[in-house]
Design a protein around this motif. Structure first.
Motif, mmCIF file in Angstrom:
data_model
loop_
_atom_site.group_PDB
_atom_site.id
_atom_site.type_symbol
_atom_site.label_atom_id
_atom_site.label_comp_id
_atom_site.label_asym_id
_atom_site.label_seq_id
_atom_site.Cartn_x
_atom_site.Cartn_y
_atom_site.Cartn_z
ATOM 1 N N LEU A 82 0.838 -1.206 0.000
ATOM 2 C CA LEU A 82 0.000 0.000 0.000
ATOM 3 C C LEU A 82 0.868 1.250 0.000
ATOM 4 O O LEU A 82 0.578 2.231 -0.684
ATOM 5 C CB LEU A 82 -0.890 -0.038 1.243
ATOM 6 N N PHE A 142 -10.527 -11.307 4.070
ATOM 7 C CA PHE A 142 -9.444 -10.825 3.208
ATOM 8 C C PHE A 142 -9.513 -11.532 1.855
ATOM 9 O O PHE A 142 -9.487 -10.900 0.794
ATOM 10 C CB PHE A 142 -8.102 -11.101 3.895
ATOM 11 N N LEU A 145 -12.759 -10.509 -0.087
ATOM 12 C CA LEU A 145 -12.702 -9.157 -0.654
ATOM 13 C C LEU A 145 -11.783 -9.141 -1.865
ATOM 14 O O LEU A 145 -12.100 -8.552 -2.906
ATOM 15 C CB LEU A 145 -12.217 -8.161 0.404
ATOM 16 N N ARG A 154 -6.849 -2.492 -7.482
ATOM 17 C CA ARG A 154 -7.799 -2.070 -6.460
ATOM 18 C C ARG A 154 -7.982 -3.180 -5.429
ATOM 19 O O ARG A 154 -8.083 -2.914 -4.228
ATOM 20 C CB ARG A 154 -9.141 -1.729 -7.104
ATOM 21 N N ARG A 157 -5.107 -3.105 -2.959
ATOM 22 C CA ARG A 157 -5.111 -1.970 -2.029
ATOM 23 C C ARG A 157 -6.257 -2.072 -1.038
ATOM 24 O O ARG A 157 -6.077 -1.803 0.154
ATOM 25 C CB ARG A 157 -5.166 -0.657 -2.812
ATOM 26 N N ALA A 158 -7.442 -2.497 -1.517
ATOM 27 C CA ALA A 158 -8.593 -2.590 -0.608
ATOM 28 C C ALA A 158 -8.354 -3.661 0.443
ATOM 29 O O ALA A 158 -8.569 -3.436 1.641
ATOM 30 C CB ALA A 158 -9.862 -2.878 -1.404
ATOM 31 N N LEU A 161 -5.853 -2.662 3.158
ATOM 32 C CA LEU A 161 -6.435 -1.830 4.215
ATOM 33 C C LEU A 161 -7.165 -2.702 5.225
ATOM 34 O O LEU A 161 -7.037 -2.523 6.444
ATOM 35 C CB LEU A 161 -7.396 -0.822 3.577
ATOM 36 N N LEU A 162 -7.915 -3.692 4.719
ATOM 37 C CA LEU A 162 -8.653 -4.599 5.612
ATOM 38 C C LEU A 162 -7.687 -5.394 6.491
ATOM 39 O O LEU A 162 -7.912 -5.551 7.696
ATOM 40 C CB LEU A 162 -9.520 -5.543 4.784
ATOM 41 N N ILE A 165 -6.351 -3.214 9.295
ATOM 42 C CA ILE A 165 -7.348 -2.999 10.355
ATOM 43 C C ILE A 165 -7.458 -4.252 11.213
ATOM 44 O O ILE A 165 -7.512 -4.186 12.437
ATOM 45 C CB ILE A 165 -8.724 -2.662 9.751
ATOM 46 N N GLY A 166 -7.479 -5.429 10.560
ATOM 47 C CA GLY A 166 -7.688 -6.674 11.286
ATOM 48 C C GLY A 166 -6.538 -7.053 12.197
ATOM 49 O O GLY A 166 -6.718 -7.838 13.129
ATOM 50 N N LEU B 157 -15.013 0.069 1.280
ATOM 51 C CA LEU B 157 -14.148 -0.912 0.611
ATOM 52 C C LEU B 157 -14.906 -1.676 -0.466
ATOM 53 O O LEU B 157 -14.334 -2.062 -1.476
ATOM 54 C CB LEU B 157 -13.583 -1.904 1.634
ATOM 55 N N LEU B 161 -19.226 -3.061 -5.771
ATOM 56 C CA LEU B 161 -18.881 -4.441 -6.115
ATOM 57 C C LEU B 161 -20.140 -5.276 -6.243
ATOM 58 O O LEU B 161 -21.145 -4.984 -5.605
ATOM 59 C CB LEU B 161 -18.008 -5.055 -5.021
ATOM 60 N N LEU B 167 -20.945 -9.419 1.231
ATOM 61 C CA LEU B 167 -19.508 -9.234 1.444
ATOM 62 C C LEU B 167 -19.250 -8.257 2.583
ATOM 63 O O LEU B 167 -18.402 -8.495 3.440
ATOM 64 C CB LEU B 167 -18.877 -8.723 0.144
ATOM 65 N N LEU B 171 -17.063 -8.791 6.086
ATOM 66 C CA LEU B 171 -15.914 -7.989 6.501
ATOM 67 C C LEU B 171 -16.152 -7.308 7.830
ATOM 68 O O LEU B 171 -15.253 -7.199 8.662
ATOM 69 C CB LEU B 171 -15.610 -6.903 5.453
ATOM 70 N N LEU B 175 -15.348 -7.587 12.993
ATOM 71 C CA LEU B 175 -14.771 -6.422 13.661
ATOM 72 C C LEU B 175 -15.726 -5.825 14.688
ATOM 73 O O LEU B 175 -15.316 -5.070 15.560
ATOM 74 C CB LEU B 175 -14.391 -5.356 12.620
ATOM 75 N N ILE B 224 -9.294 4.550 -2.517
ATOM 76 C CA ILE B 224 -8.889 3.325 -3.208
ATOM 77 C C ILE B 224 -10.003 2.874 -4.152
ATOM 78 O O ILE B 224 -9.755 2.500 -5.306
ATOM 79 C CB ILE B 224 -8.582 2.210 -2.182
ATOM 80 N N GLU B 227 -10.521 5.381 -7.428
ATOM 81 C CA GLU B 227 -9.495 5.773 -8.402
ATOM 82 C C GLU B 227 -9.672 5.079 -9.744
ATOM 83 O O GLU B 227 -10.288 4.043 -9.847
ATOM 84 C CB GLU B 227 -8.119 5.486 -7.832
#
Lengths: 245, 227
Positions: A82, A142, A145, A154, A157-158, A161-162, A165-166, B157, B161, B167, B171, B175, B224, B227
């Motif tokens: 990233l 992960f 996604l 993309r 990068r997405a 980020l996950l 955070i995790g 995120l 999609l 999804l 995710l 959390l 992200i 873009e």
């Protein structure tokens, strides 16, 4: 001697290097597995309290520790990808995820097999078990996604980020037996000394090293496949011996 | 247009989102009705023994609130994304994090606050004592904004999609588990007579942490995705 590390961050160079490293890691993992299993079944003595059932520790402990460690390594690679926009780091992150998920699953599975004779239950809602389960969900999130975004840039990068955070969860798993009063036993091996028999220690360390080398070998193999998939249009791929055949 | 102050930007975006939500009231009501239905299903599923229901109540209300908040996450950015507003929002000279914070707050007012108001009524269905109801409201008031904030990261995120709804739950739900544990724990603590303040303090700490980090992370995720 100065090594130009950036040379190895290019997928085309790393593909060859990884290919040379895989057999070394795979064979040493296989040899250590055999040695570790021999020590854990025939050399290590029977435990006073837990009798023979404790032997599942020899796979449970390495799987648990590595499932956490691989998550941190994965998040680290993801963060590198990233920040510096290096393609190989993101590929490494996505190559590590399935192995980490497998080990997290193994850790829960062997834990259940161990819990039944010790605690009388396959599963208890204890802090460490729950947080390890969350770790498995994080791995799956992960992977899911990454799989559902078509554009690889993309997706990298997405999911990076996950992953970052995790990674909050990993210290929670590690310290859960100290922070909460749980059924799961505390650490037997500490830096200040251990409460284990020498042969048990040797067995566990051998198995740990074996699982570690296995994880490296499999991830390298997987990253080679990912490199080939992503770079399939590049010139150097079409010049490879195995592709031309 | 003059340069907006941060507070001006916050209130502008919140007012805009609230007006948009009020024009489509059905969306807001669906989430609320979903919450009520899920909670009402439990007594039918596990049987009407009042002792067991009283014991289950905090967990059931919290899980239902968690699921209901997942339901509305898809709407947080998708409408703005589809009509191009989000792209314009990313071009404004002010900080995107503040703008995202405003959108999260508006989302909470529309989908979180009604749940907090509705929860005591549902608690009565489970025969919860009055003191527990007050703690439930306090815990939900502290907890539901966290759900909106963590959810915003997931929504950003998965923006645009296919299969985004399932999804985003995959995710975000893992959390959200700490919020569930401490939120339901606070209500259980008051029922069993132990200390409530530790659970509420931890929820408060989570809220402050989320308030600091999630708008910034959501802004990163939006960049992200766009873009």
């Amino acid at each position: 001697m100065a090594i130009n590390w950036f040379k190895y961050s290019s997928p085309s160079t790393f593909y060859g290097v990884a290919g040379k490293m895989v057999p070394w890691f795979a064979w040493s993992a296989a040899i250590l597995f055999v040695a570790g299993l021999y020590i854990s079944f025939f050399v290590a003595p029977t435990d006073v309290q837990q009798s023979e059932a404790y032997r599942i520790m020899f796979i449970h402990v390495p799987a648990s520790i590595l499932s956490m460690f691989i998550y941190l390594v994965m998040a680290g690679y993801a963060a590198l990808g990233l920040i510096f926009n290096t393609r190989l780091s993101s590929m490494m992150a996505s190559a590590l995820a399935p192995t980490g998920a497998l080990l997290a699953f193994l850790s829960l599975w062997t834990g259940a097999l161990w819990g039944k004779p010790m605690w009388g239950a396959w599963w208890v809602w204890d802090a460490r078990l729950t947080s390890e389960l969350i770790l498995l969900f994080l791995y799956l999130g992960f992977i899911a996604l990454h799989a559902s975004i078509d554009d690889p840039r993309r997706a990298d990068r997405a999911s990076a980020l996950l992953a970052i955070i995790g990674s909050v969860n990993v210290p929670i798993i590690y310290f859960s037996v100290q922070w909460w009063n749980t059924l799961h036993q505390g650490a037997s091996v500490k830096f200040t000394g251990t409460s284990m028999h020498v042969a048990m220690q040797q067995g566990m360390y051998t198995m740990m090293l074996a699982v570690w080398l296995y994880a490296i070998a499999v991830s390298l193999l997987r990253v080679r496949c990912i490199i080939l998939e992503r770079e399939c249009k590049a010139q150097w791929v079409s010049e490879l011996v195995e592709v031309r055949r | 247009m003059n340069k907006l102050s941060l507070i001006g930007l916050l209130s502008l975006v919140i007012r805009r989102d609230l007006v948009l939500a009020m024009r489509r009231r059905a969306d807001v009501l669906t989430t609320l009705i979903f919450f009520v239905i899920v909670v009402s299903l439990f007594p039918l599923g596990v049987g009407p023994e009042i002792d067991m229901l009283r014991k289950m109540a905090p967990g059931v209300v919290w899980v239902a609130a968690l699921l209901a908040s997942m339901l509305s996450l898809g709407r947080m950015f998708s409408a703005d994304y589809l009509d191009g507003t989000l792209e314009q929002m990313m071009l404004v000279p002010q900080s995107l994090s503040v703008l995202v914070l405003a959108k999260i707050l508006a989302h909470w007012m529309v989908s979180g606050l009604p749940l907090v108001i509705m929860a005591p009524v549902l608690g009565l269905q489970f025969d919860m004592p009055a003191q527990a109801l007050w703690v439930l409201i306090a815990a939900l008031l502290l907890g539901t904004p966290i759900l909106s904030m963590i959810g915003a990261v997931g929504a950003a995120l998965t923006l645009g999609l296919r299969g985004g709804g399932a999804l985003v739950s995959l995710l975000v739900l893992p959390l959200c588990i700490p919020v569930l544990v401490f939120g339901a724990g606070a209500v259980e603590a008051v029922v069993s007579g132990t200390n409530v303040s530790s659970h509420l303090s931890l929820l408060g700490a989570l809220l402050v942490m989320a308030l600091v980090f999630t708008p910034w992370v959501t802004a990163l995720a939006l960049r992200i995705s766009m873009e």
